[in-house]
Write a protein that holds these residues in place. Structure first.
Motif, short mmCIF file in Angstrom:
data_model
loop_
_atom_site.label_atom_id
_atom_site.label_comp_id
_atom_site.label_asym_id
_atom_site.label_seq_id
_atom_site.Cartn_x
_atom_site.Cartn_y
_atom_site.Cartn_z
N ALA A 243 0.83 -1.22 0.00
CA ALA A 243 0.00 0.00 0.00
C ALA A 243 0.86 1.26 0.00
O ALA A 243 0.52 2.26 -0.65
N LYS A 244 1.99 1.21 0.71
CA LYS A 244 2.88 2.38 0.77
C LYS A 244 3.61 2.61 -0.55
O LYS A 244 4.08 3.72 -0.81
N GLU A 245 3.71 1.58 -1.38
CA GLU A 245 4.36 1.71 -2.69
C GLU A 245 3.41 2.22 -3.76
O GLU A 245 3.84 2.62 -4.84
N ILE A 246 2.10 2.20 -3.50
CA ILE A 246 1.11 2.59 -4.50
C ILE A 246 1.00 4.12 -4.55
O ILE A 246 0.66 4.75 -3.55
N GLU A 248 -0.36 8.03 -5.76
CA GLU A 248 -1.69 8.64 -5.75
C GLU A 248 -2.47 8.45 -7.05
O GLU A 248 -3.70 8.36 -7.03
N ASP A 249 -1.77 8.41 -8.18
CA ASP A 249 -2.49 8.32 -9.46
C ASP A 249 -3.01 6.92 -9.75
O ASP A 249 -3.63 6.69 -10.78
N TRP A 250 -2.78 5.97 -8.82
CA TRP A 250 -3.31 4.61 -9.00
C TRP A 250 -4.68 4.44 -8.35
O TRP A 250 -5.33 3.43 -8.54
N TYR A 251 -5.10 5.41 -7.54
CA TYR A 251 -6.36 5.24 -6.81
C TYR A 251 -7.13 6.54 -6.72
O TYR A 251 -6.60 7.62 -7.00
N GLU A 252 -8.41 6.42 -6.36
CA GLU A 252 -9.28 7.58 -6.15
C GLU A 252 -9.84 7.52 -4.73
O GLU A 252 -10.29 6.46 -4.28
N LYS A 253 -9.82 8.67 -4.04
CA LYS A 253 -10.31 8.73 -2.66
C LYS A 253 -11.69 9.36 -2.61
O LYS A 253 -11.97 10.31 -3.33
N ASP A 254 -12.54 8.81 -1.76
CA ASP A 254 -13.86 9.39 -1.51
C ASP A 254 -13.96 9.67 -0.01
O ASP A 254 -14.20 8.78 0.79
N SER A 257 -17.37 8.88 2.04
CA SER A 257 -17.62 7.50 2.49
C SER A 257 -16.39 6.85 3.07
O SER A 257 -16.41 5.69 3.46
N LYS A 258 -15.27 7.61 3.13
CA LYS A 258 -13.99 7.10 3.65
C LYS A 258 -13.60 5.79 2.95
O LYS A 258 -13.35 4.77 3.60
N SER A 259 -13.58 5.84 1.63
CA SER A 259 -13.21 4.66 0.86
C SER A 259 -12.17 5.02 -0.19
O SER A 259 -12.05 6.19 -0.59
N ILE A 260 -11.43 4.01 -0.66
CA ILE A 260 -10.43 4.19 -1.70
C ILE A 260 -10.65 3.12 -2.77
O ILE A 260 -10.80 1.93 -2.44
N GLN A 261 -10.68 3.52 -4.03
CA GLN A 261 -10.86 2.59 -5.13
C GLN A 261 -9.68 2.71 -6.08
O GLN A 261 -9.30 3.82 -6.48
N LEU A 262 -9.09 1.58 -6.46
CA LEU A 262 -8.03 1.58 -7.45
C LEU A 262 -8.61 1.90 -8.82
O LEU A 262 -9.72 1.45 -9.16
N VAL A 293 -6.58 -11.63 0.00
CA VAL A 293 -5.54 -10.63 -0.29
C VAL A 293 -6.18 -9.33 -0.75
O VAL A 293 -5.79 -8.24 -0.31
N VAL A 294 -7.19 -9.41 -1.63
CA VAL A 294 -7.87 -8.21 -2.13
C VAL A 294 -8.53 -7.45 -0.99
O VAL A 294 -8.42 -6.22 -0.89
N HIS A 295 -9.21 -8.18 -0.10
CA HIS A 295 -9.89 -7.54 1.02
C HIS A 295 -8.90 -6.79 1.91
O HIS A 295 -9.11 -5.62 2.26
N HIS A 296 -7.81 -7.46 2.28
CA HIS A 296 -6.86 -6.82 3.21
C HIS A 296 -6.03 -5.74 2.52
O HIS A 296 -5.55 -4.81 3.19
N LEU A 297 -5.86 -5.83 1.20
CA LEU A 297 -5.20 -4.75 0.48
C LEU A 297 -6.06 -3.49 0.53
O LEU A 297 -5.56 -2.38 0.71
N ASP A 298 -7.37 -3.67 0.37
CA ASP A 298 -8.30 -2.54 0.46
C ASP A 298 -8.20 -1.86 1.83
O ASP A 298 -8.16 -0.63 1.92
N GLN A 299 -8.12 -2.66 2.89
CA GLN A 299 -8.00 -2.09 4.24
C GLN A 299 -6.64 -1.41 4.43
O GLN A 299 -6.55 -0.37 5.09
N ALA A 300 -5.59 -1.99 3.84
CA ALA A 300 -4.26 -1.38 3.95
C ALA A 300 -4.22 -0.03 3.25
O ALA A 300 -3.60 0.93 3.74
N LEU A 301 -4.89 0.07 2.11
CA LEU A 301 -4.95 1.35 1.39
C LEU A 301 -5.66 2.41 2.22
O LEU A 301 -5.23 3.57 2.28
N LYS A 302 -6.76 2.03 2.88
CA LYS A 302 -7.46 2.97 3.76
C LYS A 302 -6.55 3.42 4.90
O LYS A 302 -6.48 4.61 5.23
N ALA A 303 -5.89 2.46 5.50
CA ALA A 303 -5.04 2.76 6.66
C ALA A 303 -3.91 3.72 6.29
O ALA A 303 -3.61 4.66 7.02
N VAL A 304 -3.28 3.48 5.14
CA VAL A 304 -2.11 4.26 4.75
C VAL A 304 -2.49 5.62 4.18
O VAL A 304 -1.88 6.64 4.52
N HIS A 305 -3.52 5.66 3.33
CA HIS A 305 -3.81 6.89 2.58
C HIS A 305 -5.04 7.66 3.07
O HIS A 305 -5.26 8.78 2.62
#
Length: 923
Positions: A243-246, A248-254, A257-262, A293-305
């Motif tokens: 998540a720390k390597e991803i 900003e231009d790889w995802y969109e923040k909302d 709703s406090k969500s992040i979508q790749l 892996v997909v589920h926990h990656l989504d949570q890691a993105l929220k936590a980091v970004h």
């Protein structure tokens, strides 16, 4: 226009209600001279008199006027405080099961004594619900003097209490506690195995203090009791690095709703990144094998970004502690769900605690709706009146103030950016500080509190900062916020429930000055001096203009803004309130229309310049209403989904209660056995089918699996007129006969105990598994909307089917365990059931995993739900001494008997295995 005209002529519905209640207040006042002539003993005897009247058929409404007059006279003698008439109105509102909106400083705590005393006379129990343990203990100790004087008993429930003490507290006439502890005790009671172990009695009447905070703000997050799952620390750490390597231009923040979508490109890039690290089972990110892996990656993105340290959480003593978004307080022991908390722990490099599995849960909406009568009190409820009525069927009544409000509420000031705004705030605070006017500053986060503190340090203004880092000093700091020249910075509604008195809080001052001094002339002299100093200081503060409340931002909810304003101008005191806003505030940045604010302000405002406008303030209020509506929809959605589970929860808990109260459950077990037979035969021989279509081999295997028996089904088929009903009848006859023979070989009383215990444990186990299944279903059911279907309707249908399946499985498992069990007890004796372990408790949003605001138990113990059938799993020992790996070592279970854990396997192949003494339940 017409409504305004009618209101001016006839008054509002609230005005008419207050006027009608005024007749009862006059009746109460007329009784006062008569009660003043009574001695203390005669006044205390009124309680027994009222109980006698109730026993003879009178109702609470019949005795209300005299009871209210009695408790007012008692309060005058015990505290030297006489209830105002408006407090009498509030007491009537509470007694009627409604919400009393009463301004800050008008005496809600004293007002509640009226309804509490009246309803406690019945002896059925009154629950006074507060937002934290400090207020519960404080109010119980303070008001308890009055109740005890009148012959009533008081109890307080807090986390980690001894079960006996907690049971005594619930059996008292009046019980104080937090909303979380009342709810968790309800869930824990419904996980116990004997009625005598339960601490609560049937609900009667609850008064909820700060009702808007408890029934609105916290209502979107259910209370959850859970147990641990397997450790996945390595996965959290690895995905945190990804998540720390991803970029900003790889995802969109909302942020709404406090969500992040790749993004589409981001998905491809992330997929290659995970493949290169060897973290995917297949080369396709969205294959079933990679779901975890997909589920926990989504949570890691929220936590980091998305989640910020010192805003959403802090790190204290090596642990991630959530900050309540409504109060700014630390929420010790509370955790986000669905792996989000673990993702934040991985981000911060602290110890990662394992995730937990739900074992019992309930929403505040469904919990408080179980009370036959529910009422509440707060300073702000009118803005949410429709929600209180829709969800709880409780009306909101605005109680008039004892004295007219003299506070001046000024227009908001708007600035271009945060730095300009905070610089202006620091100057305004310095001006007020120099003339001695106390200032209470409300902020939305720890970060903003500390930033403002830096500005004030530059201006040389002495101040107190109250946020999650100073939680322990909260009440003390807020209590003195009204002293001459005091400047107090507080996050949101920190110190809610503590009275701010101009000149300082007398009780706190006396406590500070006298300390551990013994009663005597010296202490009396100190008290007299403090009273004189406070009186002089109050006069100076009044001359300076009273308390100045300064808001650094508008909150999402108008209620919280109104609560902040309401800290000033108590009991007719003068006061001032003003909010400072800028384009970078979250409310304006996320919810405000860009063209409305930014274009106009950026083009017309110079740096450091401010504007004030009723039009802009109105636009802000409109934005707040939109956010409130969205939050209400979220809470309503939680209720809709929990209502489905609530119907099932009632069935399970009622069944548990009947089982616990029954001396014998042989009729239940018999019905389960017959239903199991019907299910087995019905599956193998569907109704309306021909014998050649029947699955006889499957029927034989299933009967062998459940009952350990073989039957000549082929011979029965060769007989004339064979129907599935004949199979069922013969199986019932044979199994009933064998079970009777089995019971005859054992002590019937012990066998009845075993039946009851197996039934309860299997019920708990399958209910827990069902909750986990419903949690998973709720996470994905929204996808049905893509197919133009209503997710809630789909959830209802699926949940009903899953519940039927769970009950069918439960019947089969109970039948199998009891039919194949062999009791071998060397010294038969009745052993007490073990105490319920201290489970992990949580208060978790089922939709997002956010807003976790539970009270943790503070216990490091882990649940052992499916322990010994006859004793405590922690007391187990074998021939070689202590054997903590095998909880059944002391039962002398036959090696060929079914394992007591309920797995269905033989003991020697399960917990009795020398090579695998700690086999899992499903081994």
């Amino acid at each position: 226009m017409f409504n305004s005209l009618m209101k001016s002529v006839f008054g509002s519905s609230n005005d008419r209600y207050i006027k009608s209640v005024g007749k009862i207040v006059n009746e109460i006042n007329a009784l006062e001279p008569q009660l003043q002539t009574l001695s203390d003993d005669e006044l205390r005897a009124q309680t027994d008199k009222f109980r006698g009247l109730l026993d003879n058929g009178s109702t609470l409404d019949d005795i209300m006027p005299e009871a209210f007059a009695t408790i007012r006279e008692a309060s005058t003698r015990v505290f030297g405080m006489r209830h105002f008439d408006v407090q009498m109105i509030g007491g009537i509102v509470l007694h009627r099961g409604e919400i009393a909106e009463m301004r800050t400083g008008e005496g809600k705590t004293l007002m509640a004594t009226l309804a509490v005393y009246l309803n406690a006379i019945e002896g059925k129990g009154v629950h006074v619900v507060t937002v934290n343990d400090y207020l519960a203990a404080r109010d119980a100790e303070w008001m308890g003097q009055l109740y005890n004087w009148m012959g009533l008993t008081i109890g307080v429930v807090v986390p980690n209490m001894d079960e006996t003490a907690k049971r005594d507290a619930y059996n008292a006439d009046i019980t104080y506690g937090t909303n979380n502890e009342f709810g968790f005790d309800y869930l824990r009671d419904n996980m116990k195995h004997e009625r005598a172990q339960m601490v609560q009695r049937p609900f009667n009447f609850a008064i909820v203090d700060e009702v808007d905070s408890i029934l609105i703000d916290e209502a979107r997050t259910p209370l959850i009791i859970s147990g641990p799952t397997e450790d996945k620390s390595d996965l959290y750490v690895a995905l945190d690095e990804v998540a720390k390597e991803i970029p900003e231009d790889w995802y969109e923040k909302d942020e709404k709703s406090k969500s992040i979508q790749l993004t589409e490109d981001g998905l491809e890039q992330t997929e290659q990144l995970l493949i290169s690290k060897g973290m995917l089972e297949t080369d396709n990110l969205y294959d079933v094998e990679n779901t975890q892996v997909v589920h926990h990656l989504d949570q890691a993105l929220k936590a980091v970004h998305m989640f910020k340290r010192d805003d959403n959480y802090i790190v204290k003593d090596g642990k991630v502690v959530i900050i309540d978004e409504f109060t700014g307080r630390m929420m010790e022991g509370r955790r986000w769900s669905n792996g989000l908390h673990q993702a934040v722990e991985a981000k911060e490099g602290v110890k990662i605690e394992p995730e937990n599995q739900t074992m019992a849960s309930v929403t505040f909406q469904n919990f408080f709706r179980m009370y036959p009568k529910l009422s509440g009190m707060t300073g702000t409820a009118a803005t949410e009146a429709s929600e209180f009525w829709d969800i709880y069927s409780v009306n909101v009544v605005e109680i008039p103030t004892n004295l007219p409000v003299a506070r001046i509420d000024e227009e908001d000031e708007f600035y271009k950016n945060t730095m300009d705004k905070f610089a202006a705030i620091a100057v305004a605070i310095k001006e007020k500080h120099e003339i001695g006017q106390p200032v209470l500053v409300g902020t939305v986060s720890i970060e903003k509190s500390e930033l403002l503190s830096q500005f004030l340090d530059k201006e040389g203004v002495k101040h107190e900062v109250l946020n999650a880092r100073q939680h322990e000093r909260e009440a003390h700091i807020v209590a003195q916020a009204g002293r001459l020249g005091a400047v107090t910075i507080a996050t949101n509604m920190a110190g809610r429930g503590t009275d701010i008195q101009l000149g300082g809080n007398l009780d706190f001052r006396i406590e500070d000055e006298t300390g551990a001094m013994e009663d005597g002339p010296e202490k009396d002299a100190v008290i007299a001096r403090v009273k004189e100093e406070v009186a002089i200081e109050k006069q100076k503060v009044l001359e300076a203009g009273g308390l100045f409340v300064l808001g650094t931002e508008r909150h999402e909810s108008r209620r919280i803004d109104n609560q902040l304003r309401g800290r000033s101008g108590r009991q007719g005191d003068p006061g001032l309130s003003r909010f400072y806003l800028c384009l970078e505030d979250d409310l304006l940045r996320i919810f405000g229309p860009d063209t409305l604010f930014s274009k106009m302000m950026n083009s017309n405002l110079e740096d450091g310049e401010a504007i004030g406008s009723k039009w802009l303030s109105k636009a802000i209020e409109t934005a707040q209403k939109k956010v409130e509506a969205r939050n209400y929809d979220t809470r309503k959605q939680v209720v809709q989904y929990d209502d489905v589970m609530n119907d099932q929860r009632k069935v399970i808990y009622e069944q548990r209660g009947e089982i616990m109260e029954s001396e014998s459950v042989d009729d239940v077990v018999l019905d389960m056995r017959h239903d199991t037979i019907n299910s087995i035969v019905g599956t193998a021989c569907p109704p309306g089918s021909y014998p050649e279509q029947w699955d006889i081999e499957g029927l034989k295997e299933r009967v062998e699996e459940v009952f350990g028996l073989s039957f000549p089904f082929e011979e029965w088929i060769e007989e004339d007129q064979v129907e599935p009903e004949i199979f069922e009848e013969r199986l019932r006859t044979e199994t009933d006969k064998m079970m009777e023979e089995k019971i005859a070989k054992n002590d019937p009383s012990i066998w009845r105990m075993v039946e009851k215990d197996v039934l309860l444990r299997q019920l708990d186990f399958h209910w827990k598994e069902h909750l986990a299944t419903l949690d998973a279903l709720r996470q994905v059911i929204w996808m049905r909307g893509i197919a133009q279907k209503q997710p809630i309707n789909e959830y209802k249908q699926e949940a009903f089917g899953l519940f039927e399946t769970m009950l069918d499985t439960l019947r089969g498992e109970v039948t199998k365990i009891l039919f194949k069990s062999e009791l071998q007890i060397s010294q038969p004796q009745t052993q007490a059931l073990p105490d319920l372990p201290d489970f992990l408790t949580g208060h978790i949003d089922p939709l997002t995993g956010l807003d976790n605001s539970n009270d943790g138990d503070g216990s490091e113990q882990r649940p052992e739900l499916f322990g010994s059938l006859a004793g405590s799993p922690r007391a187990a020992s074998g021939p070689g001494g202590s054997n903590t790996d095998n909880p059944y070592a002391n039962l002398n279970v036959s090696r060929n008997a079914p394992c007591p854990c309920g797995s269905g396997n033989k003991y020697k192949h399960c917990h009795g295995s020398a090579n695998n003494p700690n086999a899992k339940l499903n081994a």
